[in-house]
Scaffold this active site. Structure first.
Site, PDB file in Angstrom:
ATOM      1  N   LYS A  39      -9.203  -1.921 -35.845  1.00  0.00           N
ATOM      2  CA  LYS A  39     -10.128  -1.853 -36.982  1.00  0.00           C
ATOM      3  C   LYS A  39     -11.497  -2.318 -36.501  1.00  0.00           C
ATOM      4  CE  LYS A  39     -10.350  -3.875 -41.673  1.00  0.00           C
ATOM      5  NZ  LYS A  39     -10.253  -2.708 -42.554  1.00  0.00           N
ATOM      6  N   ARG A  40     -12.558  -1.649 -36.970  1.00  0.00           N
ATOM      7  CA  ARG A  40     -13.898  -1.978 -36.474  1.00  0.00           C
ATOM      8  C   ARG A  40     -14.937  -1.990 -37.590  1.00  0.00           C
ATOM      9  NH1 ARG A  40     -14.099   2.195 -31.455  1.00  0.00           N
ATOM     10  NH2 ARG A  40     -12.835   0.974 -30.003  1.00  0.00           N
ATOM     11  N   TYR A  75     -12.321  -0.803 -19.568  1.00  0.00           N
ATOM     12  CA  TYR A  75     -13.684  -0.488 -20.028  1.00  0.00           C
ATOM     13  C   TYR A  75     -14.280  -1.670 -20.786  1.00  0.00           C
ATOM     14  CZ  TYR A  75     -16.988   1.939 -23.289  1.00  0.00           C
ATOM     15  OH  TYR A  75     -18.058   2.346 -24.058  1.00  0.00           O
ATOM     16  N   ALA A  76     -13.543  -2.165 -21.778  1.00  0.00           N
ATOM     17  CA  ALA A  76     -14.047  -3.264 -22.610  1.00  0.00           C
ATOM     18  C   ALA A  76     -14.355  -4.490 -21.752  1.00  0.00           C
ATOM     19  CB  ALA A  76     -13.011  -3.620 -23.678  1.00  0.00           C
ATOM     20  N   CYS A  77     -13.487  -4.736 -20.784  1.00  0.00           N
ATOM     21  CA  CYS A  77     -13.631  -5.915 -19.944  1.00  0.00           C
ATOM     22  C   CYS A  77     -14.848  -5.784 -19.028  1.00  0.00           C
ATOM     23  CB  CYS A  77     -12.344  -6.100 -19.155  1.00  0.00           C
ATOM     24  SG  CYS A  77     -12.259  -7.648 -18.301  1.00  0.00           S
ATOM     25  N   GLY A  83       0.372   8.036 -35.081  1.00  0.00           N
ATOM     26  CA  GLY A  83       0.337   8.032 -36.548  1.00  0.00           C
ATOM     27  C   GLY A  83      -1.053   8.038 -37.163  1.00  0.00           C
ATOM     28  N   ARG A 131      -6.196   0.399 -20.781  1.00  0.00           N
ATOM     29  CA  ARG A 131      -7.195   0.755 -21.793  1.00  0.00           C
ATOM     30  C   ARG A 131      -8.367  -0.230 -21.780  1.00  0.00           C
ATOM     31  NH1 ARG A 131      -8.571   3.352 -26.837  1.00  0.00           N
ATOM     32  NH2 ARG A 131     -10.377   2.194 -27.578  1.00  0.00           N
ATOM     33  N   GLN A 191      -8.230   2.265 -37.598  1.00  0.00           N
ATOM     34  CA  GLN A 191      -9.391   2.448 -38.474  1.00  0.00           C
ATOM     35  C   GLN A 191     -10.676   2.408 -37.670  1.00  0.00           C
ATOM     36  OE1 GLN A 191      -7.857  -0.826 -40.926  1.00  0.00           O
ATOM     37  NE2 GLN A 191      -8.377   0.426 -42.695  1.00  0.00           N
ATOM     38  N   ASN A 248     -18.889   3.740 -32.862  1.00  0.00           N
ATOM     39  CA  ASN A 248     -18.574   5.156 -33.107  1.00  0.00           C
ATOM     40  C   ASN A 248     -19.733   5.964 -33.686  1.00  0.00           C
ATOM     41  OD1 ASN A 248     -15.860   3.558 -33.083  1.00  0.00           O
ATOM     42  ND2 ASN A 248     -15.287   5.678 -32.649  1.00  0.00           N
TER      43      ASN A 248
HETATM   44  P1  NAD Z   1     -22.339  10.182 -22.611  1.00  0.00           P
HETATM   45  O1  NAD Z   1     -21.191  10.266 -21.686  1.00  0.00           O
HETATM   46  O2  NAD Z   1     -22.681  11.372 -23.418  1.00  0.00           O
HETATM   47  O3  NAD Z   1     -23.652   9.732 -21.816  1.00  0.00           O
HETATM   48  C1  NAD Z   1     -23.643   8.982 -20.633  1.00  0.00           C
HETATM   49  C2  NAD Z   1     -24.567   9.679 -19.634  1.00  0.00           C
HETATM   50  O4  NAD Z   1     -24.663   8.860 -18.452  1.00  0.00           O
HETATM   51  C3  NAD Z   1     -24.029  11.043 -19.185  1.00  0.00           C
HETATM   52  O5  NAD Z   1     -25.006  12.047 -19.370  1.00  0.00           O
HETATM   53  C4  NAD Z   1     -23.720  10.854 -17.697  1.00  0.00           C
HETATM   54  O6  NAD Z   1     -23.957  12.008 -16.922  1.00  0.00           O
HETATM   55  C5  NAD Z   1     -24.676   9.716 -17.334  1.00  0.00           C
HETATM   56  N1  NAD Z   1     -24.208   8.968 -16.157  1.00  0.00           N
HETATM   57  C6  NAD Z   1     -22.995   8.378 -15.995  1.00  0.00           C
HETATM   58  N2  NAD Z   1     -22.906   7.831 -14.771  1.00  0.00           N
HETATM   59  C7  NAD Z   1     -24.089   8.076 -14.138  1.00  0.00           C
HETATM   60  C8  NAD Z   1     -24.594   7.766 -12.848  1.00  0.00           C
HETATM   61  N3  NAD Z   1     -23.841   7.104 -11.960  1.00  0.00           N
HETATM   62  N4  NAD Z   1     -25.841   8.162 -12.542  1.00  0.00           N
HETATM   63  C9  NAD Z   1     -26.598   8.855 -13.429  1.00  0.00           C
HETATM   64  N5  NAD Z   1     -26.166   9.181 -14.669  1.00  0.00           N
HETATM   65  C10 NAD Z   1     -24.918   8.794 -15.020  1.00  0.00           C
HETATM   66  O7  NAD Z   1     -22.060   8.932 -23.587  1.00  0.00           O
HETATM   67  P2  NAD Z   1     -22.876   8.391 -24.865  1.00  0.00           P
HETATM   68  O8  NAD Z   1     -21.997   8.512 -26.051  1.00  0.00           O
HETATM   69  O9  NAD Z   1     -24.230   8.975 -24.894  1.00  0.00           O
HETATM   70  O10 NAD Z   1     -22.934   6.827 -24.522  1.00  0.00           O
HETATM   71  C11 NAD Z   1     -24.047   6.199 -23.934  1.00  0.00           C
HETATM   72  C12 NAD Z   1     -23.761   4.696 -23.804  1.00  0.00           C
HETATM   73  O11 NAD Z   1     -23.409   4.136 -25.071  1.00  0.00           O
HETATM   74  C13 NAD Z   1     -22.624   4.346 -22.854  1.00  0.00           C
HETATM   75  O12 NAD Z   1     -22.968   3.192 -22.133  1.00  0.00           O
HETATM   76  C14 NAD Z   1     -21.460   4.049 -23.770  1.00  0.00           C
HETATM   77  O13 NAD Z   1     -20.561   3.129 -23.191  1.00  0.00           O
HETATM   78  C15 NAD Z   1     -22.165   3.463 -24.977  1.00  0.00           C
HETATM   79  N6  NAD Z   1     -21.371   3.652 -26.204  1.00  0.00           N
HETATM   80  C16 NAD Z   1     -21.432   4.799 -26.939  1.00  0.00           C
HETATM   81  C17 NAD Z   1     -20.672   4.915 -28.094  1.00  0.00           C
HETATM   82  C18 NAD Z   1     -20.748   6.092 -29.009  1.00  0.00           C
HETATM   83  O14 NAD Z   1     -20.353   5.943 -30.142  1.00  0.00           O
HETATM   84  N7  NAD Z   1     -21.257   7.246 -28.632  1.00  0.00           N
HETATM   85  C19 NAD Z   1     -19.810   3.885 -28.474  1.00  0.00           C
HETATM   86  C20 NAD Z   1     -19.740   2.752 -27.679  1.00  0.00           C
HETATM   87  C21 NAD Z   1     -20.534   2.646 -26.554  1.00  0.00           C
HETATM   88  N1  UDP Z   2      -7.469   9.986 -31.548  1.00  0.00           N
HETATM   89  C1  UDP Z   2      -6.501  10.807 -32.138  1.00  0.00           C
HETATM   90  N2  UDP Z   2      -6.442  12.129 -31.781  1.00  0.00           N
HETATM   91  C2  UDP Z   2      -7.295  12.696 -30.887  1.00  0.00           C
HETATM   92  C3  UDP Z   2      -8.293  11.853 -30.280  1.00  0.00           C
HETATM   93  C4  UDP Z   2      -8.347  10.511 -30.643  1.00  0.00           C
HETATM   94  O1  UDP Z   2      -5.695  10.354 -32.968  1.00  0.00           O
HETATM   95  O2  UDP Z   2      -7.207  13.913 -30.632  1.00  0.00           O
HETATM   96  C5  UDP Z   2      -7.579   8.564 -31.977  1.00  0.00           C
HETATM   97  C6  UDP Z   2      -7.576   7.519 -30.868  1.00  0.00           C
HETATM   98  O3  UDP Z   2      -6.245   7.154 -30.542  1.00  0.00           O
HETATM   99  C7  UDP Z   2      -8.336   6.365 -31.524  1.00  0.00           C
HETATM  100  C8  UDP Z   2      -9.366   7.075 -32.405  1.00  0.00           C
HETATM  101  O4  UDP Z   2      -8.873   8.409 -32.572  1.00  0.00           O
HETATM  102  O5  UDP Z   2      -7.468   5.616 -32.364  1.00  0.00           O
HETATM  103  C9  UDP Z   2     -10.783   7.113 -31.868  1.00  0.00           C
HETATM  104  O6  UDP Z   2     -10.793   7.625 -30.570  1.00  0.00           O
HETATM  105  P1  UDP Z   2     -12.101   7.898 -29.700  1.00  0.00           P
HETATM  106  O7  UDP Z   2     -11.681   8.642 -28.493  1.00  0.00           O
HETATM  107  O8  UDP Z   2     -13.168   8.531 -30.509  1.00  0.00           O
HETATM  108  O9  UDP Z   2     -12.639   6.481 -29.200  1.00  0.00           O
HETATM  109  P2  UDP Z   2     -12.526   4.945 -29.617  1.00  0.00           P
HETATM  110  O10 UDP Z   2     -13.034   4.797 -31.017  1.00  0.00           O
HETATM  111  O11 UDP Z   2     -11.085   4.532 -29.490  1.00  0.00           O
HETATM  112  O12 UDP Z   2     -13.388   4.268 -28.620  1.00  0.00           O
END
Ligand code: NAD
Ligand code: UDP
Length: 389
Positions: free
Chosen positions: A340-341, A185-187, A255, A182, A259, A214
């Site tokens: 929790k975040r 990604y974070a790393c 469960g 898991r 959060q 989120n």
């Molecule tokens: P998303 O998957 O909807 O958007 C990412 C876009 O990047 C996609 O359209 C994908 O086609 C494009 N992409 C990926 N690899 C590519 C490549 N090699 N070349 C060209 N295009 C490429 O995700 P998002 O929710 O819009 O997230 C955008 C950014 O924000 C990401 O870096 C993600 O890690 C970060 N982020 C988002 C959230 C959130 O809450 N939505 C949370 C944490 C981090």
């Molecule tokens: N989750 C869940 N049911 C689902 C999808 C996700 O219980 O059908 C939970 C998941 O285990 C996590 C939280 O919802 O605890 C948020 O998941 P998300 O995929 O949105 O991304 P995250 O916040 O973990 O990056």
């Protein structure tokens, strides 16, 4: 279109029109950011992505009133020499491209690490070498687990903010062991943050790092079997929407006790807009962007979405609207979770005066209304075909 000359930044200076290379512009966040920039600014956007379904209304073809403002560049940043040229022609690069769905982190760890670290390297390098500003999208997941999560469940210190509030410049990054894939990604996101920070310190790169907490709203991810693979597992908003649309129980992983704080995409986009137009206040900063007032457990989210969807669709909820599933069943081996975040908002508030506005209930109403309108008919058709055959 807005008149650019009239617009001022937070320090009262006129905002000059920018050319922005937006990588990942076809995704969830990118689509909202493109819309915002087209509607309210005079900036020019090179929208880079491998697909453009979510911004088709802006680029395919661009409507006449956007003439010259936005162009779509279909390219994969892994292996396309056109990338450097686009970065050179722009004033600012915003990198959103990533694999960022948890279902991939433990099942496709190599793709996850390459996408979030290796593929981002040339973007950082081109910006640094050409003295271009970079806004890089990281994640709240770089914080990993809270300090408090290591205390016994009923320990009083768990209630103390020092044990859970996540601060950009103070909180440690706490990940699980390597076998818990898991955390791949974070790393990877943490290492690219450190690299960008070091480019700033040693080579003067002008950078801003965004840590989204989120962000949710219309166009997030996909509905499996409609506009994405039927076996695909999107993030929780789309998983639960899919279950509600199909009248299936929502699946609570382990469960549903984890959060999260959810922020409305349109509130969050305001923050990015401020970063773009206030470089003096945003450069060299790492910003949490979230809504600390919208905290729920995943179980509470499921309950709220069930209630809101019943109002939106006029269909009564199922007798058993939720079921429990183990993370191993749902995500496979190597899954782990952030407990929790809660984002600390001090830095973004001080630098940019930004605060989130929309309560969770309101953003779920807007979003589930969109989901219902966009997908219900397609799902009905699909389900009647399946039962006929
Ligand atoms: P998303 O998957 O909807 O958007 C990412 C876009 O990047 C996609 O359209 C994908 O086609 C494009 N992409 C990926 N690899 C590519 C490549 N090699 N070349 C060209 N295009 C490429 O995700 P998002 O929710 O819009 O997230 C955008 C950014 O924000 C990401 O870096 C993600 O890690 C970060 N982020 C988002 C959230 C959130 O809450 N939505 C949370 C944490 C981090
Ligand atoms: N989750 C869940 N049911 C689902 C999808 C996700 O219980 O059908 C939970 C998941 O285990 C996590 C939280 O919802 O605890 C948020 O998941 P998300 O995929 O949105 O991304 P995250 O916040 O973990 O990056």
């Amino acid at each position: 279109a807005a008149s650019a000359a009239a617009r001022l930044d937070l320090d009262g200076n006129p905002i000059a029109p920018l050319t922005i290379c937006m990588i990942g512009a076809g995704g969830f966040i990118g689509s909202h950011l493109c819309e915002k920039l087209m509607a309210e600014t005079a900036h020019v956007v090179y929208a880079v992505d491998v697909y453009c379904d979510k911004i088709r209304h802006l680029v395919d073809p661009a409507p006449p009133y956007l003439h010259g403002r936005i162009s779509f560049h279909r390219l994969n940043i892994k292996n396309d020499s056109r990338l450097e040229g686009l970065i050179k022609m722009a004033d600012l690069t915003i990198n959103l491209a990533a694999i960022c769905t948890p279902a991939d982190y433990n099942t496709r760890p190599l793709d996850t690490i390459y996408s979030n670290f290796i593929d981002a390297l040339p973007v950082v390098k081109y910006c640094s070498e050409n003295n271009k500003r970079l806004i890089h999208f990281s994640t709240c997941e770089v914080y990993g687990k809270t300090i408090g999560s290591f205390l016994p469940t009923d320990h009083p210190l768990r209630k103390e903010p020092e044990f859970y509030v996540l601060k950009e410049d103070e909180s440690p990054c706490i990940f699980g062991p390597i076998v818990k894939q898991r955390w791949s990604y974070a790393c990877a996101k943490q290492l690219i943050e450190r690299l960008i920070f070091a480019e700033g310190a040693e080579n003067g790169l002008e950078f801003t790092i965004v840590r989204p907490f989120n962000w949710i709203g219309p166009r997030m991810d996909f509905i499996p079997g409609v506009d994405g693979p039927s076996e695909g597992v999107p993030r929780v908003l789309a998983c639960f929407s899919n279950n509600l649309l199909r009248r299936e129980p929502l699946k609570l992983v382990d469960g549903g006790q984890s959060q999260r704080t959810f922020v409305y995409i349109k509130d969050a986009i305001e923050a990015v807009h401020l970063m773009i137009e206030n470089p003096a206040r945003a450069n060299g900063q790492i910003f949490n962007v979230g809504n600390p007032n919208n905290e729920v457990t995943v179980r509470q989210l499921a309950e709220m979405m069930t209630e809101v969807y019943a109002n939106v669709s006029g269909e009564p909820p199922l007798d058993e609207p939720m079921i429990d599933v183990s993370s191993k069943q749902f995500y496979g081996e190597g899954y782990d979770d952030s407990d929790k975040r809660i984002p600390d908002m001090t830095i973004i508030n001080k630098q940019l005066g930004w605060n989130p506005k929309t309560p969770l209930k309101d953003l779920l109403e807007t979003t589930l209304t969109y989901q219902h309108k966009t997908y219900k008919e397609a799902i009905k058709r699909q389900m009647s075909q399946a039962s006929a055959s």
